[in-house]
Design a protein around this motif. Structure first.
Motif, PDB file in Angstrom:
ATOM      1  N   VAL A  76      -9.128   5.046   2.083  1.00 27.73           N
ATOM      2  CA  VAL A  76      -9.163   6.255   1.934  1.00 27.73           C
ATOM      3  C   VAL A  76     -10.048   7.494   3.086  1.00 27.73           C
ATOM      4  N   THR A  77     -11.391   7.091   3.149  1.00 30.00           N
ATOM      5  CA  THR A  77     -12.231   7.449   4.121  1.00 30.00           C
ATOM      6  C   THR A  77     -11.864   7.476   5.356  1.00 30.00           C
ATOM      7  N   VAL A  78     -11.261   6.561   5.902  1.00 31.39           N
ATOM      8  CA  VAL A  78     -10.835   6.285   7.464  1.00 31.39           C
ATOM      9  C   VAL A  78      -9.383   7.200   7.539  1.00 31.39           C
ATOM     10  N   CYS A  79      -8.601   7.242   6.590  1.00 33.39           N
ATOM     11  CA  CYS A  79      -7.429   7.954   6.789  1.00 33.39           C
ATOM     12  C   CYS A  79      -7.623   9.388   6.607  1.00 33.39           C
ATOM     13  N   ASN A  80      -8.509   9.924   5.690  1.00 35.94           N
ATOM     14  CA  ASN A  80      -8.844  11.274   5.554  1.00 35.94           C
ATOM     15  C   ASN A  80      -9.792  11.830   6.616  1.00 35.94           C
ATOM     16  N   ARG A  81     -10.427  10.989   7.356  1.00 34.59           N
ATOM     17  CA  ARG A  81     -11.255  11.421   8.698  1.00 34.59           C
ATOM     18  C   ARG A  81     -10.297  11.498   9.749  1.00 34.59           C
ATOM     19  N   LEU A  82      -9.334  10.570   9.860  1.00 39.00           N
ATOM     20  CA  LEU A  82      -8.198  10.545  11.005  1.00 39.00           C
ATOM     21  C   LEU A  82      -7.199  11.773  10.921  1.00 39.00           C
ATOM     22  N   LYS A  83      -7.078  11.985   9.387  1.00 35.84           N
ATOM     23  CA  LYS A  83      -6.257  13.405   9.463  1.00 35.84           C
ATOM     24  C   LYS A  83      -7.093  14.497   9.651  1.00 35.84           C
ATOM     25  N   ASN A  84      -8.233  14.548   9.205  1.00 40.27           N
ATOM     26  CA  ASN A  84      -9.122  15.946   9.570  1.00 40.27           C
ATOM     27  C   ASN A  84      -9.407  16.201  11.080  1.00 40.27           C
ATOM     28  N   GLU A  85      -9.500  15.106  11.637  1.00 40.44           N
ATOM     29  CA  GLU A  85      -9.703  15.119  13.054  1.00 40.44           C
ATOM     30  C   GLU A  85      -8.343  15.060  13.936  1.00 40.44           C
ATOM     31  N   ARG A  90      -1.672   9.624  15.642  1.00 39.08           N
ATOM     32  CA  ARG A  90      -2.090   8.944  16.883  1.00 39.08           C
ATOM     33  C   ARG A  90      -2.269   7.325  16.348  1.00 39.08           C
ATOM     34  N   ALA A  91      -2.787   7.407  15.332  1.00 35.93           N
ATOM     35  CA  ALA A  91      -3.681   5.837  14.939  1.00 35.93           C
ATOM     36  C   ALA A  91      -2.369   5.297  14.105  1.00 35.93           C
ATOM     37  N   ALA A  92      -1.228   5.821  14.188  1.00 38.35           N
ATOM     38  CA  ALA A  92      -0.019   5.223  13.544  1.00 38.35           C
ATOM     39  C   ALA A  92       0.412   5.302  12.036  1.00 38.35           C
ATOM     40  N   GLY A  93      -0.690   6.101  11.536  1.00 43.57           N
ATOM     41  CA  GLY A  93      -0.665   6.542  10.073  1.00 43.57           C
ATOM     42  C   GLY A  93      -1.272   5.361   8.973  1.00 43.57           C
ATOM     43  N   ALA A  94      -1.485   6.061   7.947  1.00 42.07           N
ATOM     44  CA  ALA A  94      -2.009   5.409   6.643  1.00 42.07           C
ATOM     45  C   ALA A  94      -1.544   4.004   6.645  1.00 42.07           C
ATOM     46  N   PRO A  95      -0.141   3.652   6.747  1.00 41.70           N
ATOM     47  CA  PRO A  95       0.424   2.102   6.564  1.00 41.70           C
ATOM     48  C   PRO A  95      -0.237   1.145   7.467  1.00 41.70           C
ATOM     49  N   TYR A  96      -0.641   1.622   8.860  1.00 42.63           N
ATOM     50  CA  TYR A  96      -1.023   0.794   9.781  1.00 42.63           C
ATOM     51  C   TYR A  96      -2.538   0.464   9.519  1.00 42.63           C
ATOM     52  N   VAL A  97      -3.205   1.296   9.168  1.00 45.47           N
ATOM     53  CA  VAL A  97      -4.542   1.136   8.561  1.00 45.47           C
ATOM     54  C   VAL A  97      -4.669   0.358   7.399  1.00 45.47           C
ATOM     55  N   ALA A  98      -3.616   0.306   6.433  1.00 47.16           N
ATOM     56  CA  ALA A  98      -3.773  -0.725   5.257  1.00 47.16           C
ATOM     57  C   ALA A  98      -3.399  -2.101   5.791  1.00 47.16           C
ATOM     58  N   GLU A  99      -2.468  -1.984   6.811  1.00 49.89           N
ATOM     59  CA  GLU A  99      -1.988  -3.238   7.360  1.00 49.89           C
ATOM     60  C   GLU A  99      -3.184  -4.085   7.897  1.00 49.89           C
ATOM     61  N   LEU A 100      -4.018  -3.372   8.664  1.00 46.95           N
ATOM     62  CA  LEU A 100      -5.153  -4.133   9.040  1.00 46.95           C
ATOM     63  C   LEU A 100      -6.066  -4.824   8.116  1.00 46.95           C
ATOM     64  N   VAL A 101      -6.200  -4.249   7.005  1.00 51.71           N
ATOM     65  CA  VAL A 101      -6.853  -5.032   6.016  1.00 51.71           C
ATOM     66  C   VAL A 101      -5.999  -6.280   5.466  1.00 51.71           C
ATOM     67  N   GLU A 102      -4.830  -6.192   5.316  1.00 41.42           N
ATOM     68  CA  GLU A 102      -3.927  -7.244   4.968  1.00 41.42           C
ATOM     69  C   GLU A 102      -3.846  -8.405   6.069  1.00 41.42           C
ATOM     70  N   PHE A 103      -3.972  -7.866   7.295  1.00 39.87           N
ATOM     71  CA  PHE A 103      -3.605  -8.747   8.422  1.00 39.87           C
ATOM     72  C   PHE A 103      -4.932  -9.722   8.405  1.00 39.87           C
ATOM     73  N   THR A 104      -5.984  -9.235   8.256  1.00 37.08           N
ATOM     74  CA  THR A 104      -7.447  -9.913   8.379  1.00 37.08           C
ATOM     75  C   THR A 104      -7.978 -10.491   6.931  1.00 37.08           C
TER      76      THR A 104
END
Length: 465
Positions: A76-85, A90-104
């Motif tokens: 939530v924090t990362v996506c909100n900060r990306l959105k506010n900035e 450009r960071a491929a959206g919230a699904p990609y950020v969520a995928e990073l956690v699932e991937f690792t």
């Protein structure tokens, strides 16, 4: 595993497969999302410029920023900060950020993947130079410095071959003799710490030591044999307050530092008050560029403000700072860290900080301290690797003002002497030995010794108990 839409992303023509590059970058980002405590050891290996994909560069830069600001880096924090900035798309959206956690699945191997990212980055740069050279061979002279820089960077990251000597050769080796910067507590190559509760007088001591070394003067019980260069890193004081203290020190001293021997970096003189973070390579590099051949002592005032990355109570977070301090020592410089004490009276945070230190001094209030007394504290040596005997004796220091001249002056006396005086004063008020021991928080055997001495001097009546 490829991310959604990976076929639309740019690929370079060098030999590593695209998925291997992206997998390593995703693993680093996922590890940082799982455990922010990994950030210090990752940032010693790579920067955002080492990432191949723009989305990964953006997310990595944000994660490092959040860690420095002590803000949790969850989805939530990362996506909100990306959105506010304005960077979420450009960071491929919230699904990609969520995928990073699932991937690792774990952050345990983060340094392994960070080294892959670093290696890939260097190879891309070398490949780019090769392409430029193929297009225009006449560019070779201007490319040689860039290639040399890449080679030096690779050697520094890999680590150079260790030097090993036999006992005989080691004993025959000439090392530079350690010189006294402020006798006897600070030598060249010494690493020291002074810690105290907030508002007790740490900066008073730090500035006093720095001025004495820079001017070849004295402070409290300590003396500098000759002027040496100082770099003072102030992390929190307003510029005007720091100026006022240094003006008072200068006015009261009969010695002045040589030109350029006392140099100061303070927040009020930086853009947006931004000070270097010594827990990062960038912060260390910024400070290193300010060093001059004359710099013999670096004062870091204080750790909490100038070593911000990582968690204060985690030993691993101190490792980047420790590495920097050891590098300064190998270059012949001394470092003095100023730090806060915790509620238990010990230096705040991980005790591992003290492992490499030669000297640790604690400042504490006298038990009968009154706020009207101003700057008064006891200096207690908790670690003194090269000191012995009276050099390690605790003493009380007090900042006074000469009523005639208006100039400040420090006075000091041994703690044993002040304890004796307090025992006599309390005895004159009618307190018994047990009551005095409780009041002064001193062992009863010490009270008994002072009591006996006071009787011998006629300061306490013999029939008193």
């Amino acid at each position: 595993m490829s991310s959604p839409g990976s076929s639309l992303l740019r690929q370079d023509s060098y030999h590593l497969p695209y998925d291997d590059i992206h997998s390593a970058e995703m693993s680093v980002l996922g590890a940082l999302l799982l455990d922010q405590g990994c950030t210090p050891k990752v940032t010693t290996l790579i920067t955002e410029d080492d990432f191949f994909l723009e989305r990964n560069r953006i997310i990595f830069a944000l994660l490092v920023t959040l860690h420095a600001e002590n803000i949790p880096a969850d989805l939530v924090t990362v996506c909100n900060r990306l959105k506010n900035e304005g960077n979420l798309e450009r960071a491929a959206g919230a699904p990609y950020v969520a995928e990073l956690v699932e991937f690792t699945p774990t952050s345990q191997n983060v340094t392994y993947y960070a080294r892959i990212v670093a290696r890939n980055s260097r190879e891309r740069k070398i490949a780019a130079l090769a392409r430029e050279l193929a297009i225009d061979p006449d560019k070779l002279p201007e490319m040689l410095p860039r290639l040399s820089e890449l080679t030096e960077d690779e050697e520094s990251r890999r680590g150079k071959q260790l030097n090993v000597l036999s006992l005989h050769d080691f004993l025959e080796t000439s090392f530079p003799e350690r010189e006294s910067l402020l006798s006897p507590i600070i030598l060249t190559q010494s690493l020291s710490m002074i810690h105290a509760w907030r508002g007790l007088g740490k900066t008073h001591v730090g500035l006093g030591i720095a001025y004495a070394v820079a001017s070849g003067g004295e402070f409290l019980k300590w003396r500098s044999p000759q002027p040496r260069g100082i770099l003072y890193l102030d992390g929190e004081m307003p510029g005007s307050a720091l100026q006022e203290r240094l003006a008072a020190i200068t006015a009261a001293s009969d010695r002045k530092p040589l030109p350029g021997y006392f140099r100061i970096i303070t927040p009020d003189l930086q853009d947006l008050g931004s000070m270097p973070d010594l827990a990062t390579l960038e912060g260390q590099a910024a400070v290193n560029t300010m060093l001059t051949p004359e710099t013999a002592l670096i004062v870091v005032d204080n750790i909490s403000c100038l070593c911000r990355s990582g968690r204060e109570n985690e030993a691993e977070s101190w490792l980047p700072v420790q590495g920097w301090a050891l590098w300064q020592r190998s270059a012949g410089r001394a470092v003095l860290f100023i730090h806060h004490s915790g509620k238990n009276g010990e230096q705040r945070g991980a005790s591992k900080r003290e492992d490499i230190l030669d000297t640790v001094i604690k400042l504490k209030r006298p038990v009968d301290y009154e706020p009207s007394q101003g700057a008064v504290f006891e200096l207690i040596f908790e670690k003194a690797r090269h000191l012995t005997g009276e050099d390690t004796a605790s003493f009380e220091a007090r900042l006074t003002t000469n009523q005639a001249t208006g100039l400040q002056a420090w006075v000091y006396k041994d703690v044993a002497q002040t304890s004796f005086e307090r025992v006599v004063n309390l005895a004159s008020e009618g307190l018994s030995q047990s009551e005095i021991a409780k009041e002064l928080q001193i062992n009863k055997s010490n009270i008994s010794r002072h009591w006996k001495k006071a009787i011998e001097q006629g300061l306490i009546q013999r029939n008193r108990k």
